[in-house]
Design a protein around this motif. Structure first.
Motif, PDB file in Angstrom:
ATOM      1  N   ASP A   1      96.642  65.367  48.495  1.00 50.27           N
ATOM      2  CA  ASP A   1      95.194  65.291  48.309  1.00 50.27           C
ATOM      3  C   ASP A   1      94.837  65.302  46.827  1.00 50.27           C
ATOM      4  OD1 ASP A   1      94.505  65.070  50.974  1.00 50.27           O
ATOM      5  OD2 ASP A   1      94.399  67.234  51.263  1.00 50.27           O
ATOM      6  N   GLU A   2      95.617  66.033  46.033  1.00 50.73           N
ATOM      7  CA  GLU A   2      95.401  66.050  44.592  1.00 50.73           C
ATOM      8  C   GLU A   2      95.682  64.670  43.999  1.00 50.73           C
ATOM      9  OE1 GLU A   2      97.535  68.069  40.776  1.00 50.73           O
ATOM     10  OE2 GLU A   2      97.191  69.361  42.500  1.00 50.73           O
ATOM     11  N   LEU A   3      96.739  64.023  44.475  1.00 50.22           N
ATOM     12  CA  LEU A   3      97.063  62.671  44.026  1.00 50.22           C
ATOM     13  C   LEU A   3      95.929  61.717  44.364  1.00 50.22           C
ATOM     14  CD1 LEU A   3      98.948  60.362  43.063  1.00 50.22           C
ATOM     15  CD2 LEU A   3      99.862  60.327  45.371  1.00 50.22           C
ATOM     16  N   VAL A   4      95.426  61.778  45.582  1.00 47.86           N
ATOM     17  CA  VAL A   4      94.323  60.913  45.986  1.00 47.86           C
ATOM     18  C   VAL A   4      93.096  61.203  45.124  1.00 47.86           C
ATOM     19  CG1 VAL A   4      92.735  60.334  47.876  1.00 47.86           C
ATOM     20  CG2 VAL A   4      95.173  60.555  48.327  1.00 47.86           C
ATOM     21  N   GLY A   5      92.859  62.468  44.814  1.00 44.60           N
ATOM     22  CA  GLY A   5      91.740  62.835  43.947  1.00 44.60           C
ATOM     23  C   GLY A   5      91.850  62.228  42.558  1.00 44.60           C
ATOM     24  N   ARG A   6      93.066  62.230  42.000  1.00 47.18           N
ATOM     25  CA  ARG A   6      93.259  61.605  40.674  1.00 47.18           C
ATOM     26  C   ARG A   6      93.010  60.103  40.751  1.00 47.18           C
ATOM     27  NH1 ARG A   6      98.032  65.067  40.488  1.00 47.18           N
ATOM     28  NH2 ARG A   6      99.269  63.227  40.968  1.00 47.18           N
ATOM     29  N   LEU A   7      93.456  59.476  41.845  1.00 51.60           N
ATOM     30  CA  LEU A   7      93.211  58.041  42.007  1.00 51.60           C
ATOM     31  C   LEU A   7      91.726  57.754  42.209  1.00 51.60           C
ATOM     32  CD1 LEU A   7      96.273  57.035  44.192  1.00 51.60           C
ATOM     33  CD2 LEU A   7      95.848  56.417  41.814  1.00 51.60           C
ATOM     34  N   LEU A   8      91.020  58.650  42.905  1.00 52.12           N
ATOM     35  CA  LEU A   8      89.577  58.482  43.085  1.00 52.12           C
ATOM     36  C   LEU A   8      88.886  58.398  41.731  1.00 52.12           C
ATOM     37  CD1 LEU A   8      88.789  61.103  45.889  1.00 52.12           C
ATOM     38  CD2 LEU A   8      88.728  58.638  46.125  1.00 52.12           C
ATOM     39  N   LYS A   9      89.240  59.314  40.839  1.00 54.34           N
ATOM     40  CA  LYS A   9      88.636  59.340  39.506  1.00 54.34           C
ATOM     41  C   LYS A   9      89.017  58.097  38.704  1.00 54.34           C
ATOM     42  CE  LYS A   9      88.340  64.328  39.051  1.00 54.34           C
ATOM     43  NZ  LYS A   9      88.829  65.505  38.331  1.00 54.34           N
ATOM     44  N   SER A  10      90.280  57.711  38.759  1.00 54.15           N
ATOM     45  CA  SER A  10      90.747  56.571  37.968  1.00 54.15           C
ATOM     46  C   SER A  10      90.197  55.238  38.451  1.00 54.15           C
ATOM     47  CB  SER A  10      92.270  56.501  37.996  1.00 54.15           C
ATOM     48  OG  SER A  10      92.840  57.605  37.356  1.00 54.15           O
ATOM     49  N   LEU A  11      90.101  55.086  39.771  1.00 52.62           N
ATOM     50  CA  LEU A  11      89.710  53.798  40.339  1.00 52.62           C
ATOM     51  C   LEU A  11      88.238  53.738  40.728  1.00 52.62           C
ATOM     52  CD1 LEU A  11      92.805  53.178  42.640  1.00 52.62           C
ATOM     53  CD2 LEU A  11      92.439  52.404  40.300  1.00 52.62           C
ATOM     54  N   GLY A  12      87.577  54.891  40.815  1.00 56.57           N
ATOM     55  CA  GLY A  12      86.163  54.916  41.173  1.00 56.57           C
ATOM     56  C   GLY A  12      85.898  54.448  42.595  1.00 56.57           C
ATOM     57  N   ARG A  13      86.758  54.853  43.512  1.00 55.46           N
ATOM     58  CA  ARG A  13      86.625  54.442  44.916  1.00 55.46           C
ATOM     59  C   ARG A  13      86.556  55.662  45.812  1.00 55.46           C
ATOM     60  NH1 ARG A  13      90.633  49.309  45.197  1.00 55.46           N
ATOM     61  NH2 ARG A  13      89.606  48.195  43.528  1.00 55.46           N
ATOM     62  N   THR A  14      86.262  55.427  47.077  1.00 59.05           N
ATOM     63  CA  THR A  14      86.218  56.517  48.045  1.00 59.05           C
ATOM     64  C   THR A  14      87.625  56.892  48.481  1.00 59.05           C
ATOM     65  OG1 THR A  14      86.111  55.066  49.977  1.00 59.05           O
ATOM     66  CG2 THR A  14      84.005  55.683  48.944  1.00 59.05           C
ATOM     67  N   LYS A  15      87.750  58.068  49.079  1.00 56.96           N
ATOM     68  CA  LYS A  15      89.046  58.536  49.564  1.00 56.96           C
ATOM     69  C   LYS A  15      89.613  57.561  50.591  1.00 56.96           C
ATOM     70  CE  LYS A  15      89.951  62.912  50.380  1.00 56.96           C
ATOM     71  NZ  LYS A  15      90.027  64.260  51.006  1.00 56.96           N
ATOM     72  N   GLU A  16      88.756  57.080  51.480  1.00 53.02           N
ATOM     73  CA  GLU A  16      89.206  56.134  52.502  1.00 53.02           C
ATOM     74  C   GLU A  16      89.687  54.824  51.876  1.00 53.02           C
ATOM     75  OE1 GLU A  16      86.131  57.675  52.648  1.00 53.02           O
ATOM     76  OE2 GLU A  16      86.819  59.217  54.042  1.00 53.02           O
ATOM     77  N   ALA A  17      88.973  54.355  50.848  1.00 56.37           N
ATOM     78  CA  ALA A  17      89.353  53.103  50.183  1.00 56.37           C
ATOM     79  C   ALA A  17      90.696  53.261  49.460  1.00 56.37           C
ATOM     80  CB  ALA A  17      88.276  52.676  49.199  1.00 56.37           C
ATOM     81  N   VAL A  18      90.900  54.393  48.820  1.00 58.79           N
ATOM     82  CA  VAL A  18      92.172  54.641  48.119  1.00 58.79           C
ATOM     83  C   VAL A  18      93.324  54.709  49.120  1.00 58.79           C
ATOM     84  CG1 VAL A  18      93.476  56.357  46.789  1.00 58.79           C
ATOM     85  CG2 VAL A  18      91.154  55.770  46.110  1.00 58.79           C
ATOM     86  N   ARG A  19      93.132  55.446  50.211  1.00 62.05           N
ATOM     87  CA  ARG A  19      94.184  55.539  51.228  1.00 62.05           C
ATOM     88  C   ARG A  19      94.475  54.174  51.848  1.00 62.05           C
ATOM     89  NH1 ARG A  19      95.929  60.616  52.532  1.00 62.05           N
ATOM     90  NH2 ARG A  19      94.640  62.331  51.835  1.00 62.05           N
ATOM     91  N   ALA A  20      93.432  53.375  52.077  1.00 57.37           N
ATOM     92  CA  ALA A  20      93.618  52.036  52.658  1.00 57.37           C
ATOM     93  C   ALA A  20      94.384  51.143  51.678  1.00 57.37           C
ATOM     94  CB  ALA A  20      92.264  51.430  53.001  1.00 57.37           C
ATOM     95  N   GLU A  21      94.062  51.257  50.399  1.00 54.60           N
ATOM     96  CA  GLU A  21      94.770  50.436  49.397  1.00 54.60           C
ATOM     97  C   GLU A  21      96.248  50.815  49.342  1.00 54.60           C
ATOM     98  OE1 GLU A  21      94.513  48.252  45.329  1.00 54.60           O
ATOM     99  OE2 GLU A  21      92.747  49.197  46.139  1.00 54.60           O
ATOM    100  N   ILE A  22      96.540  52.100  49.367  1.00 52.46           N
ATOM    101  CA  ILE A  22      97.940  52.538  49.358  1.00 52.46           C
ATOM    102  C   ILE A  22      98.655  52.033  50.601  1.00 52.46           C
ATOM    103  CG2 ILE A  22      99.450  54.554  49.521  1.00 52.46           C
ATOM    104  CD1 ILE A  22      97.401  56.018  47.730  1.00 52.46           C
TER     105      ILE A  22
END
Length: 61
Positions: free
Chosen positions: A37-58
């Motif tokens: 969840d911390e990793l997803v949080g860092r990606l949220l900040k870097s990419l400016g996307r929602t948690k769902e969007a980051v998980r879907a991209e991964i």
């Protein structure tokens, strides 16, 4: 996608994310067991996307 699946192929995913988003760093993409969840949080900040969007991209990589 489960936590185990993410951990299992994280090096491959990390490389693809760095190719797509050159501003991401190794520290920002560090996967620490139990802290996904911390990793997803860092990606949220870097990419400016929602948690769902980051998980879907991964998952799509």
């Amino acid at each position: 996608m489960t936590k185990l699946e993410i951990k299992g192929f994280w090096n491959e995913v990390k490389g693809k994310l760095k190719q797509k988003y050159a501003h991401l760093t190794d520290d920002g993409l560090l996967f620490v067991e139990g802290k996904d969840d911390e990793l997803v949080g860092r990606l949220l900040k870097s990419l400016g996307r929602t948690k769902e969007a980051v998980r879907a991209e991964i998952a799509a990589l």
